[in-house]
Design an enzyme around this catalytic site. Structure first.
Site, PDB file in Angstrom:
ATOM      1  N   GLY A   1      17.120-119.872  11.335  1.00  0.00           N
ATOM      2  CA  GLY A   1      15.920-119.386  10.646  1.00  0.00           C
ATOM      3  C   GLY A   1      15.779-117.886  10.719  1.00  0.00           C
ATOM      4  O   GLY A   1      16.714-117.164  11.052  1.00  0.00           O
TER       5      GLY A   1
ATOM      6  N   HIS B   1      17.541-113.399   6.743  1.00  0.00           N
ATOM      7  CA  HIS B   1      17.573-112.038   6.201  1.00  0.00           C
ATOM      8  C   HIS B   1      18.692-111.959   5.161  1.00  0.00           C
ATOM      9  O   HIS B   1      19.297-112.983   4.809  1.00  0.00           O
ATOM     10  CB  HIS B   1      17.752-111.012   7.325  1.00  0.00           C
ATOM     11  CG  HIS B   1      18.867-111.359   8.280  1.00  0.00           C
ATOM     12  ND1 HIS B   1      20.181-111.394   7.901  1.00  0.00           N
ATOM     13  CD2 HIS B   1      18.843-111.731   9.596  1.00  0.00           C
ATOM     14  CE1 HIS B   1      20.933-111.720   8.936  1.00  0.00           C
ATOM     15  NE2 HIS B   1      20.150-111.960   9.983  1.00  0.00           N
TER      16      HIS B   1
ATOM     17  N   HIS C   1      21.915-113.897   5.796  1.00  0.00           N
ATOM     18  CA  HIS C   1      21.869-115.327   5.467  1.00  0.00           C
ATOM     19  C   HIS C   1      21.903-115.535   3.954  1.00  0.00           C
ATOM     20  O   HIS C   1      22.541-116.461   3.459  1.00  0.00           O
ATOM     21  CB  HIS C   1      20.593-115.977   6.027  1.00  0.00           C
ATOM     22  CG  HIS C   1      20.495-115.927   7.522  1.00  0.00           C
ATOM     23  ND1 HIS C   1      19.672-115.054   8.175  1.00  0.00           N
ATOM     24  CD2 HIS C   1      21.123-116.651   8.484  1.00  0.00           C
ATOM     25  CE1 HIS C   1      19.783-115.245   9.483  1.00  0.00           C
ATOM     26  NE2 HIS C   1      20.662-116.205   9.696  1.00  0.00           N
TER      27      HIS C   1
ATOM     28  N   GLY D   1      28.877-116.269   9.397  1.00  0.00           N
ATOM     29  CA  GLY D   1      28.940-114.808   9.241  1.00  0.00           C
ATOM     30  C   GLY D   1      29.949-114.203  10.210  1.00  0.00           C
ATOM     31  O   GLY D   1      30.105-114.678  11.341  1.00  0.00           O
ATOM     32  N   GLU D   2      30.613-113.140   9.763  1.00  0.00           N
ATOM     33  CA  GLU D   2      31.554-112.439  10.644  1.00  0.00           C
ATOM     34  C   GLU D   2      30.819-111.566  11.658  1.00  0.00           C
ATOM     35  O   GLU D   2      31.420-111.058  12.584  1.00  0.00           O
ATOM     36  CB  GLU D   2      32.516-111.583   9.814  1.00  0.00           C
ATOM     37  CG  GLU D   2      33.544-112.429   9.114  1.00  0.00           C
ATOM     38  CD  GLU D   2      34.560-111.621   8.310  1.00  0.00           C
ATOM     39  OE1 GLU D   2      34.465-110.382   8.284  1.00  0.00           O
ATOM     40  OE2 GLU D   2      35.431-112.262   7.693  1.00  0.00           O
TER      41      GLU D   2
ATOM     42  N   ASP E   1      28.876-112.453  13.924  1.00  0.00           N
ATOM     43  CA  ASP E   1      29.112-113.072  15.232  1.00  0.00           C
ATOM     44  C   ASP E   1      30.579-113.481  15.293  1.00  0.00           C
ATOM     45  O   ASP E   1      30.924-114.658  15.219  1.00  0.00           O
ATOM     46  CB  ASP E   1      28.184-114.281  15.402  1.00  0.00           C
ATOM     47  CG  ASP E   1      26.737-113.849  15.391  1.00  0.00           C
ATOM     48  OD1 ASP E   1      26.374-113.018  16.225  1.00  0.00           O
ATOM     49  OD2 ASP E   1      25.980-114.318  14.515  1.00  0.00           O
TER      50      ASP E   1
ATOM     51  N   LEU F   1      22.631-106.554  10.075  1.00  0.00           N
ATOM     52  CA  LEU F   1      21.410-107.352   9.969  1.00  0.00           C
ATOM     53  C   LEU F   1      21.426-108.439  11.024  1.00  0.00           C
ATOM     54  O   LEU F   1      22.443-109.099  11.231  1.00  0.00           O
ATOM     55  CB  LEU F   1      21.320-107.977   8.578  1.00  0.00           C
ATOM     56  CG  LEU F   1      21.189-106.975   7.442  1.00  0.00           C
ATOM     57  CD1 LEU F   1      21.240-107.680   6.096  1.00  0.00           C
ATOM     58  CD2 LEU F   1      19.890-106.186   7.571  1.00  0.00           C
TER      59      LEU F   1
HETATM   60  O1  PAF Z   1      24.767-118.039  14.299  1.00  0.00           O
HETATM   61  C1  PAF Z   1      23.770-118.761  14.398  1.00  0.00           C
HETATM   62  O2  PAF Z   1      22.748-118.557  13.745  1.00  0.00           O
HETATM   63  C2  PAF Z   1      23.801-119.940  15.366  1.00  0.00           C
HETATM   64  O3  PAF Z   1      24.558-119.653  16.497  1.00  0.00           O
HETATM   65  C3  PAF Z   1      24.267-121.256  14.716  1.00  0.00           C
HETATM   66  C4  PAF Z   1      25.697-121.161  14.216  1.00  0.00           C
HETATM   67  C5  PAF Z   1      23.332-121.595  13.572  1.00  0.00           C
HETATM   68  C6  PAF Z   1      24.218-122.383  15.737  1.00  0.00           C
HETATM   69  O4  PAF Z   1      22.928-122.574  16.240  1.00  0.00           O
END
Ligand code: PAF
Length: 510
Positions: A30, A33, A36, A150-151, A153, A187
């Site tokens: 959630g 931004h 996402h 996303g890259e 993370d 972001l």
């Molecule tokens: O990257 C995230 O937002 C979270 O780690 C994920 C992959 C949704 C798992 O809770």
């Protein structure tokens, strides 16, 4: 299609029965931004699957209670953002749904020990185990075809790729590059907590990383100590700053072409991560294989789709063969071959429709080099040491700054042994002979009897595979693709998937 919000795990099955389509899955916590938004819209534009976004703040991945309690909750806005960016359904389960108190449906997972023992894993004990547990639970409920991550993370992405691989889940992971704000900072949902001063600090940190990346392109090295000194001078509290191999997360070695510079800093209560990829040159794809394996067609299409330079090394050997015949040079006996070669220049010029012309000393020889006369001597010519040495050096010059896909017979073994992706493309003799016969370019083959063509292909294979220098051989780290029964598009898509899986999107768009 009616857009739906699913709140119970039991409803997932019902919904799946009605959609009759594969699923693209975008898991989130959630507070959506632009990062996402990019994930959701990429999924939407990728294919015609149904897009499911999940919103679930996973308590298992928080190593700090106050971080969990303070995690921003903006569900109404998240629903709007998801639907307006391409979500067809949103899954908003409760904790009890994901982790039922009887626990019989869930397995607590351990993240890859190797990958989670670096970077964030060092301080956030259990964090990646929590991520793997929740993602595995969601994947087993949803069973998507594609998972979008996303890259930003990067370590999480590697760990989840490893999870999908080791559990043989048959789900494709598609990654989306880090999205940055106007001031360069990535972001993140946690940015909302930053005070003006803290934002300044993170901006300084991110811009230092971006600067290091720019400098690396020129200097090919990095001075970690100097970056740490600059950050410390700004009183930035560094949790870690590491220069690592991008896939193993072990210390980067001097000959790594791509590496990652990753850091985590603390700004007040907030912990922020950022990274950049450092590259000595842009990525290279090496495609080797015997005649008639479909190399040329496939390589050209890949170059076009990935916007890479196309290097047809076979055409260089053919052009040189044409030249030696035309100049009446007895290449087997010629003592001054080196001097003659030093006065040869081979250039490619692109035409419309990803077509390329080959010029040797300003003669356009694109058509002529496809004759049977050239086909019958090119293998012999390419086995001459002096010629190979000359052309390999020319090819390396063209590939100096990377960003190309090269096809040939010794690309992965000799010309670019450090290519990021190596493919060995092959097909049965029968299939290759059929292809040669229907190949519009090789006029002579069209008129030839199929059996005769097979004999010629076998002869060429034998010569290529048994020549002393750079024989046709699959590189140890090449992926073999046997193309019998597959369409050109299927082979191209397969190679592009392998490339996307290997090369961070962040690098591809540079
Ligand atoms: O990257 C995230 O937002 C979270 O780690 C994920 C992959 C949704 C798992 O809770």
């Amino acid at each position: 299609m009616k857009k739906v919000i699913i709140r119970k795990t039991e409803e997932i099955e019902n919904w799946k029965r009605n959609i009759n389509s594969d699923i693209n899955f975008i898991p989130t916590m959630g507070n959506l931004h632009n990062g996402h938004k990019k994930l959701i819209s990429t999924a939407k534009n990728d294919n015609s699957n149904v897009n499911l976004v999940s919103i679930f703040i996973n308590p298992l991945q928080f190593d700090n209670k106050s971080d969990l309690n303070n995690y921003p909750k903006t569900i109404d806005n998240d629903i709007k953002i998801s639907f307006s960016n391409g979500a067809d359904a949103i899954f908003i389960p409760s904790i009890e749904d994901i982790y039922p108190s009887n626990h019989k449906n869930i397995t607590l997972l351990k993240a890859s020990a190797e990958l989670s023992s670096a970077l964030c894993g060092l301080n956030r004990i259990g964090h990646f185990d929590g991520v793997c547990t929740v993602v595995n639970r969601l994947l087993s409920l949803i069973k998507p075809k594609n998972l979008y991550l996303g890259e930003k993370d990067w370590q999480q992405l590697l760990i989840l790729k490893n999870l999908v691989l080791t559990k043989k889940l048959n789900i494709a992971i598609k990654s989306v590059p880090t999205q940055r704000d106007f001031d360069g900072i990535p972001l993140s949902s946690r940015n909302i907590h930053l005070s003006k001063k803290e934002r300044e600090l993170i901006r300084f940190f991110s811009n230092e990383l971006l600067e290091a990346k720019k400098n690396f392109q020129q200097e090919k090295k990095i001075n970690l100590r100097e970056i740490i000194r600059k950050l410390s001078a700004e009183k930035i509290s560094i949790e870690y700053l590491e220069h690592l191999h991008p896939y193993t997360l072990k210390k980067s070695e001097v000959d790594d072409n791509i590496s990652i510079l990753a850091g985590a800093i603390r700004c007040g209560e907030t912990r922020l991560i950022d990274h950049v990829f450092l590259m000595k040159r842009s990525p290279i794809i090496a495609i080797d294989g015997p005649a008639g394996s479909g190399k040329s067609t496939v390589t050209k299409l890949i170059a076009k789709k990935l916007k890479l330079l196309y290097l047809d090394t076979g055409a260089m050997y053919r052009a040189l063969s044409w030249f030696l015949i035309k100049e009446n040079i007895d290449y087997k006996k010629e003592k001054n071959l080196r001097t003659i070669l030093n006065n040869v220049s081979i250039v490619f010029k692109s035409k419309a429709n990803s077509h390329q012309d080959v010029f040797i000393n300003s003669h356009c020889v694109t058509e002529e080099i496809r004759s049977q006369e050239i086909s019958s001597i090119v293998s012999t010519i390419s086995s001459i040491k002096e010629i190979r040495k000359f052309l390999v050096a020319e090819q390396r010059k063209i590939g100096e700054s990377g960003g190309l896909v090269a096809e040939g017979r010794d690309i992965g073994t000799t010309v670019f042994p450090d290519a990021e992706l190596k493919i060995f493309l092959t097909a049965s003799i029968d299939e290759r002979a059929k292809r040669r016969k229907s190949d519009k370019k090789s006029k002579d083959s069209k008129e030839m009897d199929l059996n005769k063509l097979k004999e010629l292909i076998k002869k060429r294979d034998f010569e290529d595979s048994n020549r002393e220098i750079s024989p046709l051989k699959k590189a140890n780290d090449a992926i073999e693709i046997i193309t019998d029964g597959y369409s050109i598009d299927e082979v191209v898509d397969n190679i592009i998937d392998l490339y996307n899986d290997k090369i961070p999107k962040d690098i591809q768009i540079q």
